[in-house]
Structures are given as structure tokens and as C-alpha cells.
Design an enzyme around this catalytic site. Structure first.
Site, PDB file in Angstrom:
ATOM      1  N   VAL A  93     -60.443  86.535  57.858  1.00 62.05           N
ATOM      2  CA  VAL A  93     -60.453  86.884  56.434  1.00 62.05           C
ATOM      3  C   VAL A  93     -59.736  85.810  55.614  1.00 62.05           C
ATOM      4  O   VAL A  93     -60.285  85.262  54.652  1.00 62.05           O
ATOM      5  CB  VAL A  93     -59.806  88.277  56.208  1.00 62.05           C
ATOM      6  CG1 VAL A  93     -59.586  88.534  54.725  1.00 62.05           C
ATOM      7  CG2 VAL A  93     -60.686  89.366  56.802  1.00 62.05           C
ATOM      8  N   THR A 101     -53.131  93.419  60.718  1.00 63.26           N
ATOM      9  CA  THR A 101     -52.448  94.720  60.772  1.00 63.26           C
ATOM     10  C   THR A 101     -52.894  95.403  62.063  1.00 63.26           C
ATOM     11  O   THR A 101     -53.622  96.388  62.038  1.00 63.26           O
ATOM     12  CB  THR A 101     -52.810  95.593  59.550  1.00 63.26           C
ATOM     13  OG1 THR A 101     -54.246  95.674  59.453  1.00 63.26           O
ATOM     14  CG2 THR A 101     -52.266  95.034  58.273  1.00 63.26           C
ATOM     15  N   ASN A 108     -65.615 101.501  56.209  1.00 67.06           N
ATOM     16  CA  ASN A 108     -65.721 101.151  57.624  1.00 67.06           C
ATOM     17  C   ASN A 108     -65.926 102.382  58.504  1.00 67.06           C
ATOM     18  O   ASN A 108     -66.706 102.355  59.464  1.00 67.06           O
ATOM     19  CB  ASN A 108     -64.478 100.371  58.072  1.00 67.06           C
ATOM     20  CG  ASN A 108     -64.607  98.890  57.728  1.00 67.06           C
ATOM     21  OD1 ASN A 108     -65.617  98.472  57.174  1.00 67.06           O
ATOM     22  ND2 ASN A 108     -63.604  98.108  58.049  1.00 67.06           N
ATOM     23  N   HIS A 122     -78.968 100.365  64.111  1.00 66.64           N
ATOM     24  CA  HIS A 122     -79.416  99.743  65.367  1.00 66.64           C
ATOM     25  C   HIS A 122     -78.564 100.257  66.512  1.00 66.64           C
ATOM     26  O   HIS A 122     -77.357 100.014  66.533  1.00 66.64           O
ATOM     27  CB  HIS A 122     -79.307  98.222  65.288  1.00 66.64           C
ATOM     28  CG  HIS A 122     -80.099  97.645  64.158  1.00 66.64           C
ATOM     29  ND1 HIS A 122     -81.467  97.592  64.185  1.00 66.64           N
ATOM     30  CD2 HIS A 122     -79.720  97.134  62.968  1.00 66.64           C
ATOM     31  CE1 HIS A 122     -81.902  97.069  63.059  1.00 66.64           C
ATOM     32  NE2 HIS A 122     -80.861  96.784  62.298  1.00 66.64           N
ATOM     33  N   GLY A 131     -67.838  97.269  68.234  1.00 68.63           N
ATOM     34  CA  GLY A 131     -66.563  96.633  68.588  1.00 68.63           C
ATOM     35  C   GLY A 131     -66.062  95.835  67.414  1.00 68.63           C
ATOM     36  O   GLY A 131     -66.396  96.135  66.260  1.00 68.63           O
ATOM     37  N   CYS A 143     -62.307  95.242  63.363  1.00 65.14           N
ATOM     38  CA  CYS A 143     -62.126  96.195  62.247  1.00 65.14           C
ATOM     39  C   CYS A 143     -62.450  97.643  62.593  1.00 65.14           C
ATOM     40  O   CYS A 143     -61.577  98.510  62.513  1.00 65.14           O
ATOM     41  CB  CYS A 143     -62.981  95.757  61.059  1.00 65.14           C
ATOM     42  SG  CYS A 143     -62.397  94.227  60.338  1.00 65.14           S
ATOM     43  N   LYS A 155     -70.654  90.983  68.739  1.00 63.75           N
ATOM     44  CA  LYS A 155     -71.962  90.938  68.072  1.00 63.75           C
ATOM     45  C   LYS A 155     -72.388  89.475  68.069  1.00 63.75           C
ATOM     46  O   LYS A 155     -71.600  88.600  68.483  1.00 63.75           O
ATOM     47  CB  LYS A 155     -71.874  91.503  66.657  1.00 63.75           C
ATOM     48  CG  LYS A 155     -70.969  90.694  65.748  1.00 63.75           C
ATOM     49  CD  LYS A 155     -71.039  91.218  64.336  1.00 63.75           C
ATOM     50  CE  LYS A 155     -70.293  90.296  63.398  1.00 63.75           C
ATOM     51  NZ  LYS A 155     -70.377  90.716  62.010  1.00 63.75           N
ATOM     52  N   ARG A 184     -62.871  90.526  70.423  1.00 67.55           N
ATOM     53  CA  ARG A 184     -61.947  91.648  70.232  1.00 67.55           C
ATOM     54  C   ARG A 184     -62.698  92.988  70.242  1.00 67.55           C
ATOM     55  O   ARG A 184     -63.674  93.158  69.524  1.00 67.55           O
ATOM     56  CB  ARG A 184     -61.168  91.478  68.918  1.00 67.55           C
ATOM     57  CG  ARG A 184     -60.065  90.441  69.059  1.00 67.55           C
ATOM     58  CD  ARG A 184     -59.352  90.204  67.758  1.00 67.55           C
ATOM     59  NE  ARG A 184     -60.197  89.535  66.790  1.00 67.55           N
ATOM     60  CZ  ARG A 184     -59.837  89.293  65.526  1.00 67.55           C
ATOM     61  NH1 ARG A 184     -58.664  89.672  65.103  1.00 67.55           N
ATOM     62  NH2 ARG A 184     -60.650  88.660  64.708  1.00 67.55           N
TER      63      ARG A 184
HETATM   64  C1  UDX Z   1     -66.983  94.971  59.734  1.00 68.03           C
HETATM   65  C2  UDX Z   1     -67.482  95.403  58.357  1.00 68.03           C
HETATM   66  O1  UDX Z   1     -68.916  95.334  58.311  1.00 68.03           O
HETATM   67  C3  UDX Z   1     -66.859  94.539  57.278  1.00 68.03           C
HETATM   68  O2  UDX Z   1     -67.280  95.008  56.005  1.00 68.03           O
HETATM   69  C4  UDX Z   1     -65.358  94.610  57.395  1.00 68.03           C
HETATM   70  O3  UDX Z   1     -64.746  93.764  56.454  1.00 68.03           O
HETATM   71  C5  UDX Z   1     -64.904  94.239  58.809  1.00 68.03           C
HETATM   72  O4  UDX Z   1     -65.573  95.039  59.762  1.00 68.03           O
HETATM   73  P1  UDX Z   1     -67.506  93.002  61.458  1.00 68.03           P
HETATM   74  O5  UDX Z   1     -66.419  93.564  62.320  1.00 68.03           O
HETATM   75  O6  UDX Z   1     -67.565  91.524  61.250  1.00 68.03           O
HETATM   76  O7  UDX Z   1     -67.442  93.643  59.981  1.00 68.03           O
HETATM   77  O8  UDX Z   1     -68.880  93.463  62.131  1.00 68.03           O
HETATM   78  P2  UDX Z   1     -70.188  94.304  61.758  1.00 68.03           P
HETATM   79  O9  UDX Z   1     -71.317  93.376  61.528  1.00 68.03           O
HETATM   80  O10 UDX Z   1     -69.931  95.309  60.718  1.00 68.03           O
HETATM   81  O11 UDX Z   1     -70.452  95.022  63.169  1.00 68.03           O
HETATM   82  C6  UDX Z   1     -69.463  95.854  63.768  1.00 68.03           C
HETATM   83  C7  UDX Z   1     -69.930  96.373  65.111  1.00 68.03           C
HETATM   84  O12 UDX Z   1     -70.962  97.325  64.944  1.00 68.03           O
HETATM   85  C8  UDX Z   1     -70.489  95.322  66.051  1.00 68.03           C
HETATM   86  O13 UDX Z   1     -70.029  95.576  67.369  1.00 68.03           O
HETATM   87  C9  UDX Z   1     -71.982  95.500  65.948  1.00 68.03           C
HETATM   88  O14 UDX Z   1     -72.678  95.065  67.092  1.00 68.03           O
HETATM   89  C10 UDX Z   1     -72.076  97.003  65.785  1.00 68.03           C
HETATM   90  N1  UDX Z   1     -73.310  97.447  65.126  1.00 68.03           N
HETATM   91  C11 UDX Z   1     -73.551  97.128  63.817  1.00 68.03           C
HETATM   92  C12 UDX Z   1     -74.223  98.218  65.835  1.00 68.03           C
HETATM   93  O15 UDX Z   1     -74.032  98.525  67.025  1.00 68.03           O
HETATM   94  N2  UDX Z   1     -75.338  98.669  65.190  1.00 68.03           N
HETATM   95  C13 UDX Z   1     -75.593  98.376  63.887  1.00 68.03           C
HETATM   96  O16 UDX Z   1     -76.622  98.825  63.376  1.00 68.03           O
HETATM   97  C14 UDX Z   1     -74.689  97.574  63.177  1.00 68.03           C
END
Ligand code: UDX
Length: 438
Positions: free
Chosen positions: A12, A87, A211, A254, A260, A263, A324, A331
Site C-alpha cells: 500500500v 497492522t 472486505n 469465481h 488468501g 487483507c 492469486k 501471505r
Molecule cells: C483485497 C481487496 O480487494 C482490496 O480492496 C483491499 O485493499 C485488500 O484486499 P487483494 O488482497 O490484493 O485485495 O486481493 P483480491 O484480488 O481482492 O483477492 C483476494 C483473494 O480472494 C485471493 O486469494 C483471490 O484468489 C480470491 N478470490 C477473489 C476468489 O477466490 N474468487 C474471486 O472471485 C475473487
């Protein structure tokens, strides 16, 4: 043009520092990690993030962006200080705020004139007000005001998300703070990004609510996919149709091996813990956390059935270690739990990930890491896809059959065409599109 300090140069903080410099502000990124600071000043990224390097280099080059370890020199010359320190969760799920506290202590000590503190870090409701009190209790020489400005950027799409956010949320209590932030984010205002002005507690809760809702949405579709598998329904069509309902929306439907990242898992635990401390029932998010663990555990349980319950001594190619695609971040990645479970079963792991192998090696030094997906599949009894990297969408089925010993293919991200996989003789399973009941 403002002089800004950004404390914390993680995902961030670094994106915010680079983005604010690109808007024309003079930005100093501050971090306690010497090695990271040295790297950043040379224009090198400490993690993988598409597009970020170009912005980093260009803004260092322009003289608007620099990095230092020395917070005591960065604070007095900055009228605005963004807080983007971690945090991390404590054992009980609550957020550990010690990095924020030491940052505001430093601000209280070193600020020489009015300073606006802008909290980007995700913090439990009440934290910003408590930090404000803490600053006042330390008898700061200058007037210091604190606002909450949660960040919604996603890893892997951070640049796009910073420059084209869905909205900017600002919890602020004075007109002065408001004017400063409008000035800093002028470029976004001009491109008609909506600004939502609210109270500090509201801004803090908006981040958790968002979130937790997204994590719930994923968990819902994961459980629907598990059911679709049993009854012979197709989750892709179910999700598509749900998404066509304007009240639901098509994104975050999806299914996968569980969510994971740095966040979602942390934030839902912290939200549950906040509910507990205020005596408010947040059972839904607790169930989401538990169901997500179940979803990860389910991967190995399914493999066991597919491999006739005898896992000991078998070799499995694991494709994807990052939580992802488009990130090297592991993490809370489902791969951590899945691989730990597979190792307990006596499985030999041959792993591949386009970006995350170095980070994974720190935690699992003893599994085999391979240069390509196909290399990982050599001699494997089964292939397990855990991350939706694009390169895994076009696997060469014929070649796979040639190099593999077995023919089990578990595609937890629904990347491949079930029909084609089966035509090549694979025992193919995915998440909710197959008619088989494993
Ligand atoms: C997330 C929030 O989207 C973002 O707004 C916040 O600031 C931080 O946390 P991020 O952790 O980068 O962002 O990942 P994100 O793309 O949101 O995916 C989170 C997890 O959900 C991943 O493990 C992803 O594979 C999973 N996921 C996401 C799914 O399994 N299916 C989905 O349809 C979307």
C-alpha cells in the site's frame, strides 16, 4: 504541490508514495528496513507488481520521490504524513497496532508545524480517534490532525486501482483537512472519481465492511460450487446468471481453493474481534473464516479420493503458490495450507509459480521447485492447479500426458476446458463445473 511523507513502503505505502509523487507532490517514503530503502532509492522494487517499476523510476528521476530510514528528518519537512504501516493480526485475531503507535509517537515528537496525518492502514473502528488522543497526550509542539482514508487497491492491479479507484473515502472532521486532501487528490477529482466524505468511524468501518462482504461473496460461491459438484450443476452458469442480477454484480463470483492474501483473512478476524469487544453478533464473518479454512482443507480431501486414498510416496505437481495471479505474495495463500497437508500425507511436491517461488522457499525450503509447469509435472501422479496464472490456462494436454506418470488433474480455479481434458484421458475435476461427485 505538497510535501508528503509516507510511512511504510509495503504494497500500500509504496504504491501510494509513487502515485502521490506522480500527481506532482514531493514525497518521502519512510521505512525501518535499510535494505529496502537502499533498493528503492536505486529504483528497484522489493516485490512484484505489474507497472509499478516504471512509475517508481520516473518519479525518482523527476526528483519528486525519495526514500529514507530517518523518520525524524522526514516529518518536520512534511505537512502531510500518510500512515501505511502493517497492522498484523495478534493471536486472538485483533489487529496489532504497535507500528501505527510508534509512527504517531514519532510524528508527535518531530512535527514542527500543522501536520495532517492520513491513515491508509486498515484499522479497527476507534483506532484513529485513539491515535489522536495519544498524540495530544504526548504534548506535541505542533497542531496535528488525523483523518482516515482507507485504501482499496488490489495487489497485481495496484497501479490501475490507485489511478482509477471506484471511490475515495475520507473520514475527516475539519474543513482544513478536507481542503488539503482535495488538493492532494486533485487529479482524481478532475477525472470525476467520486469522493465520499464521512466521519472517522464510518470510514474505518467502510473498509472492513467492504472486505468482509467480498470475502463472504467468495465463500458463498465456493460453497455453491461444492454443491454444484455433487448435483451435476454448472457453477460457471450459476455465477454468470447471478451476476446478471444488478443487485448482485458479476465480480468476485469465481470459486477457488479459498481466499488468501494480506487483507481478507486478517480483516475478517479483526472485524469479528471488534464485534466481540462491542458485544455485537458478527457470527456471519466468523462462519466465513471457518468455511474458508474448510475450503482449503477440501483440496487434499478431494485429491485423496481421486488417488484412491493412497497418497504416501506419490508425486504431485502443484501449479501456483501465490494467493492469486500477478503477485509474488504468498501471505495466507491457500497453497501454504494445502502443501503442508500434502507433506503430512507423505507426498513429494514438485512446485511451480511464475513469481512466488522465492517467497515460498523461505517457508518451505525442502520441496522441489521447478522452472516451468511442465517441468513440475515430470513423473507426477497428479497435477494440482492452485493459482489462476494465465500461463496455466493453455497447458498442453498431450505433452502433460507424456511427461506425467498418472492422469489426475485437479483444477481448483476452473482454468481448463473439462471436455478437452477428459478427451486427453485425464481424470479431471474442477470447482463446480464437473458432473462427478468428488
Ligand atoms: C483485497 C481487496 O480487494 C482490496 O480492496 C483491499 O485493499 C485488500 O484486499 P487483494 O488482497 O490484493 O485485495 O486481493 P483480491 O484480488 O481482492 O483477492 C483476494 C483473494 O480472494 C485471493 O486469494 C483471490 O484468489 C480470491 N478470490 C477473489 C476468489 O477466490 N474468487 C474471486 O472471485 C475473487
Amino acid at each position: 504541490m505538497k510535501n508528503i511523507a509516507v510511512i511504510g513502503t509495503g504494497y500500500v505505502g509504496l504504491v501510494v508514495a509513487v502515485g502521490l509523487a506522480d500527481f506532482g507532490n514531493r514525497v518521502t517514503g519512510v521505512d525501518i528496513d535499510d535494505v529496502k530503502i537502499a533498493k528503492l532509492n536505486e529504483g528497484k522494487l522489493p516485490f512484484h507488481e505489474p507497472g509499478l517499476k516504471d512509475y517508481l523510476e520516473a518519479n525518482i528521476e523527476s526528483g519528486r520521490l525519495s526514500f529514507t530510514r530517518d523518520i525524524s528528518s522526514a516529518i518536520p519537512k512534511s505537512s502531510v504524513v500518510f500512515l501505511a504501516v502493517g497492522t498484523p493480526p495478534r493471536r486472538d485475531g485483533s489487529a496489532n497496532l504497535e507500528y501505527l503507535e510508534s509512527s504517531v509517537d514519532a510524528i508527535a515528537e518531530h512535527a514542527r508545524s500543522y501536520t495532517l496525518v492520513v491513515t491508509k492502514s486498515t484499522v479497527p473502528v476507534g483506532t484513529n480517534r485513539a491515535l489522536g488522543k495519544r498524540i495530544r497526550a504526548r504534548g506535541a509542539a505542533a497542531e496535528i490532525e488525523i483523518v482516515s482514508n482507507p485504501e482499496f487497491l488490489r495487489e497485481g492491479r495496484a497501479i490501475q486501482d490507485f489511478f482509477h479507484p471506484d471511490r475515495i473515502v475520507i473520514g475527516a472532521e475539519s474543513e482544513r483537512a478536507r481542503e488539503i486532501l482535495v488538493d492532494i487528490y486533485r487529479a482524481l477529482k478532475l477525472s470525476e472519481v467520486p469522493f465520499l466524505w464521512c466521519g472517522i468511524e464510518t470510514a474505518e468501518l467502510i473498509k472492513y465492511a467492504t472486505n468482509a462482504f467480498l470475502a463472504t461473496k467468495i465463500t458463498f460461491i465456493n460453497q455453491m460450487a461444492n454443491l454444484a459438484d455433487k448435483v451435476g450443476a454448472d457453477i460457471a452458469l450459476i455465477a454468470k446468471s447471478m451476476g446478471m442480477d444488478g443487485r448482485i454484480g458479476e465480480k468476485f463470483l469465481h470459486p477457488g481453493p479459498g481466499f488468501g492474501g494480506s487483507c481478507f483473512p486478517k480483516d475478517i478476524r479483526a472485524l469479528a474481534s471488534t464485534g466481540d469487544s462491542f458485544g455485537v453478533d458478527m457470527s456471519l464473518v466468523k462462519i466465513v473464516a471457518a468455511a474458508n479454512e474448510e475450503q482449503k482443507a477440501r483440496v487434499v480431501a478431494r485429491l485423496k479420493v481421486l488417488l484412491d486414498a493412497r497418497l504416501n510416496g506419490l508425486s504431485i505437481a502443484v501449479l501456483g503458490l501465490a494467493f492469486k495471479s500477478n503477485t509474488d505474495d504468498v501471505r495466507e495463500s491457500p497453497a501454504l495450507r494445502v502443501i503442508a497437508d500434502l507433506l503430512k500425507e507423505g507426498i513429494l511436491i514438485r512446485a511451480h509459480d511464475p513469481q512466488a517461488m522465492d517467497n515460498f522457499k523461505i517457508l518451505f525450503p525442502d520441496i522441489s521447485y521447478c522452472d516451468s509447469g511442465i517441468e513440475a509435472m515430470k513423473g507426477a501422479d497428479a497435477v494440482l492447479i492452485l493459482t489462476e496464472w494465465n500461463e496455466y490456462r493453455s497447458l498442453d494436454f498431450s505433452l502433460m500426458r507424456k511427461v506425467m506418470r498418472g492422469k489426475v488433474l485437479l483444477d481448483t480455479r476452473n482454468l481448463l476446458d473439462p471436455k478437452r481434458a477428459r478427451e486427453h484421458g485425464f481424470i479431471y475435476r474442477d470447482n463446480g463445473r464437473s458432473t462427478d461427485s468428488v
